[in-house]
Design an enzyme around this catalytic site. Structure first.
Site, PDB file in Angstrom:
ATOM      1  N   HIS A  35      42.463  41.591  33.137  1.00  0.00           N
ATOM      2  CA  HIS A  35      43.650  41.674  33.999  1.00  0.00           C
ATOM      3  C   HIS A  35      44.844  41.021  33.297  1.00  0.00           C
ATOM      4  O   HIS A  35      45.929  41.618  33.204  1.00  0.00           O
ATOM      5  CB  HIS A  35      43.343  40.966  35.324  1.00  0.00           C
ATOM      6  CG  HIS A  35      44.479  40.921  36.300  1.00  0.00           C
ATOM      7  ND1 HIS A  35      44.499  41.646  37.468  1.00  0.00           N
ATOM      8  CD2 HIS A  35      45.637  40.209  36.295  1.00  0.00           C
ATOM      9  CE1 HIS A  35      45.614  41.398  38.125  1.00  0.00           C
ATOM     10  NE2 HIS A  35      46.321  40.510  37.439  1.00  0.00           N
ATOM     11  N   GLU A  36      44.641  39.817  32.802  1.00  0.00           N
ATOM     12  CA  GLU A  36      45.753  39.118  32.146  1.00  0.00           C
ATOM     13  C   GLU A  36      46.145  39.804  30.844  1.00  0.00           C
ATOM     14  O   GLU A  36      47.335  39.855  30.492  1.00  0.00           O
ATOM     15  CB  GLU A  36      45.387  37.654  31.894  1.00  0.00           C
ATOM     16  CG  GLU A  36      44.976  36.883  33.144  1.00  0.00           C
ATOM     17  CD  GLU A  36      45.938  37.037  34.305  1.00  0.00           C
ATOM     18  OE1 GLU A  36      47.162  37.021  34.068  1.00  0.00           O
ATOM     19  OE2 GLU A  36      45.473  37.185  35.445  1.00  0.00           O
ATOM     20  N   HIS A  58      48.432  42.618  31.459  1.00  0.00           N
ATOM     21  CA  HIS A  58      49.788  42.153  31.757  1.00  0.00           C
ATOM     22  C   HIS A  58      50.640  41.997  30.497  1.00  0.00           C
ATOM     23  O   HIS A  58      51.877  41.984  30.599  1.00  0.00           O
ATOM     24  CB  HIS A  58      49.733  40.796  32.456  1.00  0.00           C
ATOM     25  CG  HIS A  58      49.647  40.870  33.944  1.00  0.00           C
ATOM     26  ND1 HIS A  58      50.477  41.652  34.715  1.00  0.00           N
ATOM     27  CD2 HIS A  58      48.835  40.217  34.825  1.00  0.00           C
ATOM     28  CE1 HIS A  58      50.190  41.488  35.989  1.00  0.00           C
ATOM     29  NE2 HIS A  58      49.189  40.629  36.094  1.00  0.00           N
ATOM     30  N   GLY A  62      43.623  32.451  39.778  1.00  0.00           N
ATOM     31  CA  GLY A  62      42.582  32.755  38.806  1.00  0.00           C
ATOM     32  C   GLY A  62      43.091  32.630  37.385  1.00  0.00           C
ATOM     33  O   GLY A  62      42.402  32.119  36.505  1.00  0.00           O
ATOM     34  N   ALA A  63      44.318  33.105  37.160  1.00  0.00           N
ATOM     35  CA  ALA A  63      44.903  33.054  35.825  1.00  0.00           C
ATOM     36  C   ALA A  63      46.372  33.419  35.933  1.00  0.00           C
ATOM     37  O   ALA A  63      46.858  33.838  36.979  1.00  0.00           O
ATOM     38  CB  ALA A  63      44.178  34.015  34.884  1.00  0.00           C
ATOM     39  N   MET A  64      47.092  33.264  34.811  1.00  0.00           N
ATOM     40  CA  MET A  64      48.525  33.588  34.772  1.00  0.00           C
ATOM     41  C   MET A  64      48.860  34.171  33.414  1.00  0.00           C
ATOM     42  O   MET A  64      48.467  33.634  32.375  1.00  0.00           O
ATOM     43  CB  MET A  64      49.351  32.322  35.032  1.00  0.00           C
ATOM     44  CG  MET A  64      50.851  32.532  34.873  1.00  0.00           C
ATOM     45  SD  MET A  64      51.499  33.744  36.050  1.00  0.00           S
ATOM     46  CE  MET A  64      53.006  34.237  35.209  1.00  0.00           C
ATOM     47  N   GLU A  65      49.653  35.258  33.436  1.00  0.00           N
ATOM     48  CA  GLU A  65      49.870  36.099  32.257  1.00  0.00           C
ATOM     49  C   GLU A  65      50.982  35.624  31.345  1.00  0.00           C
ATOM     50  O   GLU A  65      51.712  36.452  30.778  1.00  0.00           O
ATOM     51  CB  GLU A  65      50.155  37.531  32.715  1.00  0.00           C
ATOM     52  CG  GLU A  65      51.469  37.736  33.476  1.00  0.00           C
ATOM     53  CD  GLU A  65      51.354  37.645  34.980  1.00  0.00           C
ATOM     54  OE1 GLU A  65      52.228  38.159  35.678  1.00  0.00           O
ATOM     55  OE2 GLU A  65      50.372  37.048  35.478  1.00  0.00           O
TER      56      GLU A  65
END
Length: 848
Positions: free
Chosen positions: A301-302, A305, A267-270
């Site tokens: 969410h990201e 992080h 979904g995504a990356m921090e």
């Protein structure tokens, strides 16, 4: 390859020898379509005279120089690691190499846009893939500063963790050089590089410490007209304000870019200050409210992080759960309290909790704090325990210690450990100080043991309906017998007019196999008793018989959406556990789903409905069940409010489950405009889904797919066409699809993923029967020859789970018996096998 799978022991040994100060990384992205030039200068201290290694996935190593001495690349490098001997107290390592672009979503991914031919790059390094872009000590507890210097086409955007500098043109060329300032001390897996002719919208916000934080939202040029950057900025500002206040710590980096990139695996990356997202979050067509809300939760969410994971990072991947669980919990509470999506905890219950309960009942379940021996262990632990159970347990911890104490402990943790690495006990120590509670016992039972408990009410009443005894009974599976303490609420619900509303709520601690609740004695028994009201605890719940009958009759009348989600989840759990008939579950869903107001609850319930029809109903009744569900969904779509989310979802799931000539006629009519549902435009993505339904029924050809692709020759269109071609419902087609995926290692990750979705999309699973033997014969080759993410997609996506037969169980067990090595691969097969065994158990209940 030897050395590719770093072990925890190796990481600990290397950490004992090495401490890294800085990386100076120079990349040239103009050297060709397959490789790029990567030069790295690493400054580090070491134990004098010691030997170790550094990680570097390379096609060619041209030069290795250690402390001014040239080493023979052929001797010290094997394409994965570079051996470093006779280290000094202070060391400088220089490596010049050619590294490879990937099309698997790992390392530096290269994508060519079919719309305009433009090249787009992005990095994805979690868990162990920064070593695919530069030479690095690839483990999270060897933090350092990172300085990137990048040569790229002058017309590109180039983004990294530090603010983007002004590019310096290279005279006489169409190239330029970007010289980034060093980052703070961070782990290698959250460094980033994104480059290409991305369209960008810029803004800014003011941090709580008075700094101006530049913001950017990036997308491919051909998608940019669909990028709603203003909304992204709004959610980002809301998240910044919320987290900076609750964490009592200003945003720790200099800028915040959010980049929506193609063919993304997650979904995504921090990445610190440069978060990458799947571009499916760029909405070119109508999407459900569930997807809109999920995008907001992902954004937050990201952002969470940036503090938990980036500012403070775990020492080793056994605490991966803490990064992800904290972000799950924090993003949900922020979404509920800082945005318009106020029912985010209902979504969490419906989506995350159901994922966690499912994962926690697999034979491969593990404690939240998992044993992580090596990188392969990490890869398979991006699962429902790491994210969803961990987030659920943190929600329980907040209830256990108190919300204010929890936030205060987290704030102290950030201040104490900023830009350092920690372990779980470092966080618990701060929470014990702020709450005054000893958490050692709580941690042992919740974090160091596996399995999910089941809670049931035991109620006795007199002839007047007054409660004479009330207890909460707790059980655990034999395989994981831990009985845990829970902080939970009990809700009393009564019918009031046309609504089922909560009259009273009681919050208490329970522990042991039986907890008597004396304060409920003497009260009148309500129409519905709901254990774990407000969803504070992590446990499966059961309704007593009277409450179950009330719920079935009045599920749609329950006023509170979270309470409805708890009832939906309870009945689904009991269906999966073969306590409730799958036929009854189908009737419950179709009788109540039309009035469900929460999009995610509806989406998940309809997904579970499809699973029930295709694998839980006995085979002899399956076609009739699928037909009944499809016809009812079409009726519900026609009755739904024009333009509503419910109407949209009913049409999507109708297309997915269509199985008769009448269904085909309706799908064809929607596509050609002879059938119209008011408020429902047939846009690009919905047209593909309707075509999938036709293909599923043998009512569309490859020529029809090609014609649709000609109208939508985009990356999304190519992925949709791959899915549609794989949906062709014949054994010959399924076998051809299998062969193409296994034999062709050039297909990009997004095409592979969408092809497996079509391959699994069947009403008659017998089409998959000829593939079974090929599947097991191919497993080891897939695992050994493909990157992890591609291998996982193939192993899960090609498993013929829809067959749900004893023969498939037997062949799965035979393969496991014959292949005791490779724990990560065995885990994937074991989990698929467990799904089939559960399906057979539920089918037996249906037959009974």
């Amino acid at each position: 390859m030897p050395g590719e799978n770093l072990t925890r022991v190796e990481a600990e040994e290397r950490k004992a020898i090495v401490d890294v100060a800085s990386y100076d990384i120079t990349l040239d992205l103009t050297t060709g379509d397959e490789t790029f030039s990567s030069a790295t200068v690493v400054s580090f201290t070491a134990t004098p005279g010691a030997s170790t290694f550094i990680d570097a996935f390379t096609r060619t190593v041209r030069r290795v120089t250690l402390n001014g001495v040239d080493l023979d690349p052929a001797t010290v490098s094997d394409g994965v690691r570079i051996q470093l001997d006779n280290l000094q107290a202070e060391n400088v390592l220089e490596v010049e190499a050619d590294a490879e672009y990937t099309n698997s979503g790992e390392g530096l991914h290269r994508f060519v846009d079919p719309v305009d031919g433009e090249v787009y790059l992005y990095s994805q390094f979690e868990v162990p893939d920064s070593r695919r872009m530069y030479t690095v000590f690839e483990q999270p507890d060897l933090k350092a500063t990172f300085r990137f210097t990048v040569t790229a086409p002058a017309a590109w955007q180039v983004v990294s963790n530090s603010p983007t500098p002004e590019p310096q043109p290279i005279e006489g060329t169409d190239k330029a050089i970007w010289r980034f300032e060093p980052t703070p001390r961070i782990s290698s897996y959250i460094t980033a590089l994104v480059a290409g002719p991305y369209a960008v919208t810029r803004s800014e916000l003011t941090s709580r410490d008075g700094r101006t934080i530049p913001l950017g939202v990036f997308s491919r040029a051909s998608l940019s007209q669909h990028m709603d950057a203003d909304y992204i900025f709004e959610k980002t500002r809301q998240g910044f304000a919320y987290f900076e206040e609750k964490f009592d710590y200003a945003y720790p980096f200099e800028k915040y870019d959010q980049l929506f990139v193609p063919e993304f695996n997650a979904g995504a990356m921090e990445n610190a200050g440069a978060v990458t997202f799947t571009e499916t979050y760029v909405f070119r067509s109508k999407v459900t409210d569930a997807i809109k809300e999920r995008r907001v939760v992902t954004i937050l969410h990201e952002l969470a992080h940036m503090w938990f994971g980036d500012l403070v990072t775990m020492k080793w991947w056994n605490d991966l759960w803490l990064n992800e669980s904290f972000a799950e919990w924090a993003s949900t509470i922020a979404t509920a309290e800082a945005t318009e999506w106020t029912e985010a905890w209902t979504t969490f219950q419906a989506m995350e909790k159901s994922w966690a309960y499912r994962q926690d009942q697999l034979p491969t379940t593990h404690p939240v704090v998992a044993t992580i021996n090596d990188l392969e262990d990490v890869q398979v632990n991006f699962d429902g325990i790491t994210y969803a159970k961990g987030g659920s347990v943190l929600k329980q911890l907040v209830a256990w210690v108190g919300r204010d104490a929890f936030f205060a402990g987290v704030a102290a943790y950030f201040k104490k450990h900023k830009f350092q690495n920690t372990e779980l006990r470092d966080l618990l120590a701060e929470l014990e100080v702020t709450s005054g509670r000893d958490l050692s016992g709580w941690s042992a039972k919740w974090l160091e043991t596996a399995g999910v408990n089941t809670l049931r009410p035991e109620i006795s009443t007199d002839e007047n309906g007054v409660i004479t005894g009330f207890a909460v009974l707790q059980s655990a599976p034999e395989s994981h017998p831990t009985i845990r303490p829970h902080r939970l609420a009990i809700g009393f619900y009564n019918l009031s007019g046309t609504k089922l509303v909560r009259d009273e709520r009681f919050e208490l601690d329970i522990d042991g196999e039986r907890t008597d609740v004396a304060e409920l004695v003497g009260k009148r028994r309500p129409d519905l008793v709901l254990i774990n009201d407000d969803d504070l605890a992590y446990a499966k719940i059961r309704l007593d018989e009277a409450s179950l009958q009330t719920a079935i009759a009045h599920l749609s009348d329950i006023e509170n959406p979270l309470a409805r989600a708890l009832v939906w989840g309870s009945v689904w759990d009991s269906t999966r556990d073969a306590e409730t008939s799958p036929t009854d579950y189908i009737r419950l869903v179709l009788g109540n789903i039309a009035t469900e107001t929460e999009s995610t609850t509806m989406r998940l319930t309809l997904t579970q409905l499809a699973t029930t029809a295709r694998t839980y109903i006995v085979p002899a009744e399956r076609a009739a069940a699928i037909e009944y569900i499809g016809s009812t969904l079409w009726e519900l779509a026609q009755l739904a409010a024009p333009g509503s989310d419910a109407q949209f979802q009913f049409v999507k799931f109708f297309a997915n489950l269509a199985s008769t000539g009448d269904h085909v006629a309706a799908l064809r009519g929607l596509r050609d405009g002879t059938v119209v549902l008011e408020g429902l435009p047939i846009d690009t993505d919905l047209a593909w889904e309707l075509l999938d339904g036709l293909v599923l029924n043998g009512a569309a050809t490859d020529a029809d797919i090609a014609a649709e692709l000609a109208k939508d020759n985009t990356a999304n269109g190519q992925q949709a066409a791959a899915r549609a071609r794989a949906t062709v419902p014949t054994s010959e087609s399924k076998l051809a699809t299998f062969t193409e995926l296994v034999d062709n290692d050039k297909l990009p990750n997004a095409i592979v993923r969408n092809t497996t979705l079509g391959y699994q999309h069947v009403n008659d699973a017998s089409a998959l029967a000829p593939v079974v033997d090929r599947y097991f014969a191919s497993l080891n080759t897939i695992w050994e020859s493909r990157s992890y993410h591609i291998a996982e997609t193939l192993i899960d996506g090609l498993y013929p789970a829809p067959l749900a037969s004893q023969e498939l169980v037997d062949k799965s067990r035979a393969w496991l018996d014959a292949n005791p090595e490779t724990p990560a691969l065995r885990r994937l097969v074991t989990e698929n096998l467990a799904g089939v065994e559960r399906a057979l158990s539920v089918q037996a209940r249906d037959a009974g």
